[in-house]
Design a protein around this motif. Structure first.
Motif, PDB file in Angstrom:
ATOM      1  N   GLY A   1      33.037  26.962  42.461  1.00  0.00           N
ATOM      2  CA  GLY A   1      31.676  26.645  42.894  1.00  0.00           C
ATOM      3  C   GLY A   1      30.727  27.806  42.639  1.00  0.00           C
TER       4      GLY A   1
ATOM      5  N   THR B   1      27.568  27.633  40.210  1.00  0.00           N
ATOM      6  CA  THR B   1      26.250  28.005  40.719  1.00  0.00           C
ATOM      7  C   THR B   1      25.636  29.111  39.872  1.00  0.00           C
TER       8      THR B   1
ATOM      9  N   GLY C   1      25.605  13.300  41.481  1.00  0.00           N
ATOM     10  CA  GLY C   1      26.052  14.446  42.262  1.00  0.00           C
ATOM     11  C   GLY C   1      25.892  14.294  43.763  1.00  0.00           C
ATOM     12  N   ILE C   2      24.743  13.846  44.199  1.00  0.00           N
ATOM     13  CA  ILE C   2      24.496  13.717  45.648  1.00  0.00           C
ATOM     14  C   ILE C   2      25.356  12.614  46.264  1.00  0.00           C
TER      15      ILE C   2
ATOM     16  N   PHE D   1      28.952  13.901  46.482  1.00  0.00           N
ATOM     17  CA  PHE D   1      29.175  14.826  47.587  1.00  0.00           C
ATOM     18  C   PHE D   1      29.346  14.065  48.900  1.00  0.00           C
ATOM     19  N   LEU D   2      28.471  13.116  49.152  1.00  0.00           N
ATOM     20  CA  LEU D   2      28.539  12.352  50.401  1.00  0.00           C
ATOM     21  C   LEU D   2      29.835  11.542  50.489  1.00  0.00           C
TER      22      LEU D   2
ATOM     23  N   MET E   1      32.695  12.105  48.959  1.00  0.00           N
ATOM     24  CA  MET E   1      33.829  13.024  49.114  1.00  0.00           C
ATOM     25  C   MET E   1      33.889  13.572  50.532  1.00  0.00           C
ATOM     26  N   TRP E   2      32.735  13.891  51.103  1.00  0.00           N
ATOM     27  CA  TRP E   2      32.721  14.402  52.478  1.00  0.00           C
ATOM     28  C   TRP E   2      33.225  13.335  53.441  1.00  0.00           C
TER      29      TRP E   2
ATOM     30  N   THR F   1      28.664   9.745  36.701  1.00  0.00           N
ATOM     31  CA  THR F   1      28.265  11.149  36.599  1.00  0.00           C
ATOM     32  C   THR F   1      28.738  11.761  35.283  1.00  0.00           C
TER      33      THR F   1
ATOM     34  N   ASN G   1      31.911  23.025  38.184  1.00  0.00           N
ATOM     35  CA  ASN G   1      31.783  21.879  39.084  1.00  0.00           C
ATOM     36  C   ASN G   1      32.959  20.920  38.919  1.00  0.00           C
TER      37      ASN G   1
ATOM     38  N   TRP H   1      35.523  20.012  41.864  1.00  0.00           N
ATOM     39  CA  TRP H   1      35.688  18.623  42.294  1.00  0.00           C
ATOM     40  C   TRP H   1      37.157  18.214  42.267  1.00  0.00           C
TER      41      TRP H   1
ATOM     42  N   TRP I   1      38.887  19.539  45.296  1.00  0.00           N
ATOM     43  CA  TRP I   1      38.511  18.776  46.490  1.00  0.00           C
ATOM     44  C   TRP I   1      39.231  17.431  46.489  1.00  0.00           C
TER      45      TRP I   1
END
Length: 145
Positions: free
Chosen positions: A33, A37, A71-72, A75-76, A78-79, A101, A132, A136, A139
């Motif tokens: 990450g 970044t 992406g957004i 993330f949601l 996966m969370w 994606t 990324n 991913w 995760w």
């Protein structure tokens, strides 16, 4: 990281009492990450220099679509899968968003970047995309492995 600390006790996330305190997947997510970044920040700074090319509107729109519609939501999803007691219900939506994606990123890279980018800019893009991607995968492995 803030969400991990805040919700770690309430979910199925297990912290260790010895260093590195988090599962190996989270350690690698942090490393890759940071690489991603750094690549994104360096690419952004590269384009802030007036001597370097400006990003056309079509390219900005494609990148915004990849982030906003890929992406957004990823993330949601996966969370929610990570903190859920039944993460399998999120598997199909995660894979659908992943496919979108990847297609959006490939479109951006192969339509806008492949011929006009300098060597250093391509390095920044590789840092961003591969960092990324590996984060991913770590995760995903934590959730479903």
């Amino acid at each position: 990281m803030v969400l991990l600390i805040a919700l770690g006790k309430q979910s199925n996330i297990h912290f260790d009492t010895e260093f590195p305190y988090l599962p190996w997947q989270f350690v690698l997510m942090g490393v890759f990450g940071i690489i991603a970044t750094a690549g994104g920040v360096l690419d952004w700074r590269y384009h802030r220099n007036p001597l370097n090319m400006k990003i056309p509107k079509k390219e900005r729109d494609a990148e915004a679509a990849a982030l906003g519609l890929g992406g957004i939501p990823m993330f949601l999803l996966m969370w929610f899968a990570m903190v859920s007691s039944s993460p399998k219900i999120y598997l199909i939506p995660i894979l659908l968003v992943l496919i979108y994606t990847v297609v959006a990123i490939c479109y951006d890279e192969f339509v806008f970047h492949i011929k006009r980018c300098t060597k250093i800019e391509n390095i920044y893009h590789r840092m961003l995309v591969l960092g990324n991607g590996i984060a991913w995968l770590c995760w995903f492995n934590y959730i479903y492995g």
